[in-house]
Design a protein around this motif. Structure first.
Motif, PDB file in Angstrom:
ATOM      1  N   UNK A 293       3.271   3.806  12.595  1.00  0.00           N
ATOM      2  CA  UNK A 293       4.770   4.787  12.023  1.00  0.00           C
ATOM      3  C   UNK A 293       4.763   3.135  11.238  1.00  0.00           C
ATOM      4  N   UNK A 294       4.184   2.537  10.501  1.00  0.00           N
ATOM      5  CA  UNK A 294       5.266   1.603   9.660  1.00  0.00           C
ATOM      6  C   UNK A 294       3.996   1.616   8.088  1.00  0.00           C
ATOM      7  N   UNK A 295       4.529   0.882   7.309  1.00  0.00           N
ATOM      8  CA  UNK A 295       3.930   0.473   6.092  1.00  0.00           C
ATOM      9  C   UNK A 295       3.140  -0.602   6.585  1.00  0.00           C
ATOM     10  N   UNK A 296       1.552  -0.876   5.970  1.00  0.00           N
ATOM     11  CA  UNK A 296       0.660  -2.243   5.561  1.00  0.00           C
ATOM     12  C   UNK A 296       1.771  -2.765   4.359  1.00  0.00           C
ATOM     13  N   UNK A 297       1.784  -4.339   3.843  1.00  0.00           N
ATOM     14  CA  UNK A 297       1.818  -5.015   2.920  1.00  0.00           C
ATOM     15  C   UNK A 297       0.313  -5.874   3.378  1.00  0.00           C
TER      16      UNK A 297
ATOM     17  N   UNK B 286      -8.261  -4.175   3.427  1.00  0.00           N
ATOM     18  CA  UNK B 286      -7.610  -3.017   3.015  1.00  0.00           C
ATOM     19  C   UNK B 286      -8.383  -2.289   3.453  1.00  0.00           C
ATOM     20  N   UNK B 287      -9.490  -1.854   3.407  1.00  0.00           N
ATOM     21  CA  UNK B 287     -10.294  -0.539   4.429  1.00  0.00           C
ATOM     22  C   UNK B 287      -9.821  -0.595   5.660  1.00  0.00           C
TER      23      UNK B 287
ATOM     24  N   UNK C  33      -6.578   2.395   9.285  1.00  0.00           N
ATOM     25  CA  UNK C  33      -5.340   2.586  10.232  1.00  0.00           C
ATOM     26  C   UNK C  33      -4.276   3.593   9.712  1.00  0.00           C
ATOM     27  N   UNK C  34      -4.291   3.886   7.895  1.00  0.00           N
ATOM     28  CA  UNK C  34      -2.162   4.330   7.967  1.00  0.00           C
ATOM     29  C   UNK C  34      -2.556   6.021   7.768  1.00  0.00           C
ATOM     30  N   UNK C  35      -4.077   6.284   7.393  1.00  0.00           N
ATOM     31  CA  UNK C  35      -4.684   7.537   7.604  1.00  0.00           C
ATOM     32  C   UNK C  35      -4.872   8.633   9.125  1.00  0.00           C
TER      33      UNK C  35
ATOM     34  N   UNK D  44       0.537  -1.199   0.312  1.00  0.00           N
ATOM     35  CA  UNK D  44       0.231   0.216   0.379  1.00  0.00           C
ATOM     36  C   UNK D  44       1.085   1.275  -0.344  1.00  0.00           C
ATOM     37  N   UNK D  45       0.654   2.054  -0.939  1.00  0.00           N
ATOM     38  CA  UNK D  45       1.475   3.326  -1.819  1.00  0.00           C
ATOM     39  C   UNK D  45       0.703   4.394  -0.784  1.00  0.00           C
ATOM     40  N   UNK D  46       1.178   5.838  -0.070  1.00  0.00           N
ATOM     41  CA  UNK D  46       0.389   6.475  -0.027  1.00  0.00           C
ATOM     42  C   UNK D  46      -0.050   7.539  -1.101  1.00  0.00           C
ATOM     43  N   UNK D  47      -0.052   6.800  -2.182  1.00  0.00           N
ATOM     44  CA  UNK D  47      -0.853   7.375  -3.342  1.00  0.00           C
ATOM     45  C   UNK D  47      -2.258   7.036  -3.780  1.00  0.00           C
ATOM     46  N   UNK D  48      -1.931   5.228  -2.812  1.00  0.00           N
ATOM     47  CA  UNK D  48      -3.388   4.359  -3.034  1.00  0.00           C
ATOM     48  C   UNK D  48      -4.057   5.302  -2.077  1.00  0.00           C
TER      49      UNK D  48
END
Length: 301
Positions: free
Chosen positions: A293-297, A280-281, A286-288, A40-44
């Motif tokens: 402070x981690x990436x999510x795969x 994914x949702x 969580x990312x938003x 998952x990228x910030x652009x996503x």
């Protein structure tokens, strides 16, 4: 029919739904991958929220610029890759959040690299290498990097430092030590940032890998927008700044180069955690939140 995370429209994370989709066939020079993991990228997040509508999406789009898995089908004209090979793929036309993805750009996954690491690399590596190339930063110059603790920023720092570029990395408190370990000079976000950067010397170029409303400071420090590129700030046009968009010819060797460095233990990735793709949702939520402070795969069994 296989399943994918379909974007039912622009909006909050709830627009992402696990649903059946047609099985795509690989075209000329393409492969189809049975996906094991997708980054998952910030652009996503920005695409889903509708902040980057200048990047067109088809109805029921499937997000995801990167995935790793095994080759399931090979299109005409493909050589050197066979069904069953493990690969990491860069997906310019998206589609990673799915059981199957079609790719035009990929690299063989070395045995010592996990599926999750392989899926966390392609988009960030291409963006890091591509933007550095577009900015034409050379040895002896100074690069100001916003978002130095992010997945793209971490790779960009390492690539730049290895080329003799001085990197000033704008980070939060929790990433200061990391920035130093990667060879950059950290500066703290917040009031007074411009003065703190200027105290370190002249900035030749700015790479905004954060996309968090810092373009006024970026253009001021670079003396104009000409050598400023942002990954995802929707205000880019307002400042005359280039918005990063991946193209096949921007950094053609980036994936082969960086996966080799990763296999050799010479490239460090951002810390990441995995979540089932069906969630994914929740991963976007969580990312938003700003608390992760981690990436999510995203992973598939």
């Amino acid at each position: 029919m296989p399943n994918a995370i379909v974007m039912t429209g622009y909006g909050p994370p709830e627009v992402l739904q696990w649903a059946e989709v047609p099985l795509a066939e690989p075209g000329e020079g393409q492969i189809r991958i049975k996906v094991k993991a997708a980054g998952i990228s910030p652009t996503d997040l920005a695409l889903r929220a509708g902040y980057l509508k200048e990047i067109p999406l088809p109805p029921d789009a499937v997000l995801g610029f990167e995935a790793a898995g095994t080759v399931d089908a090979v299109g005409p004209g493909v050589t050197g890759t066979s069904i069953g090979d493990g690969v990491a793929a860069l997906l310019f036309s998206l589609g990673g959040y799915a059981e199957y993805a079609v790719a035009s750009i990929w690299t063989r996954k070395p045995d010592g690299i996990s599926w999750i690491d392989a899926a966390a690399l392609p988009s960030s590596a291409e963006a890091a290498a591509g933007v550095l190339r577009q900015l034409n930063v050379t040895s002896g110059e100074t690069l100001l990097l916003f978002g130095g603790g992010g997945s793209v920023g971490i790779i960009a720092t390492q690539l730049a430092v290895a080329r003799g570029i001085k990197v000033i990395s704008a980070v939060g408190e929790h990433d200061e030590t990391l920035a130093r370990e990667l060879g950059a000079t950290p500066v703290r976000y917040g009031a007074g940032l411009v003065d703190r950067v200027r105290a370190l010397g002249t900035v030749d170029a700015v790479f905004d890998a954060a996309g968090k409303g810092i373009l006024a400071d970026a253009t001021a420090l670079a003396g104009g927008p000409e050598r400023v590129i942002t990954l995802s700030d929707p205000a880019a046009a307002d400042f005359g700044v280039m918005l990063s968009q991946p193209t096949p010819d921007r950094a053609p060797g980036s994936l082969d180069e960086t996966i080799a460095l990763l296999a050799q233990g010479r490239l460090r990735l951002r810390a990441h955690k995995s979540m089932p793709m069906q969630q994914a949702a929740e991963a976007h939520r969580q990312l938003e939140s700003g608390n992760l402070h981690e990436r999510v795969v995203l992973t598939l069994g």
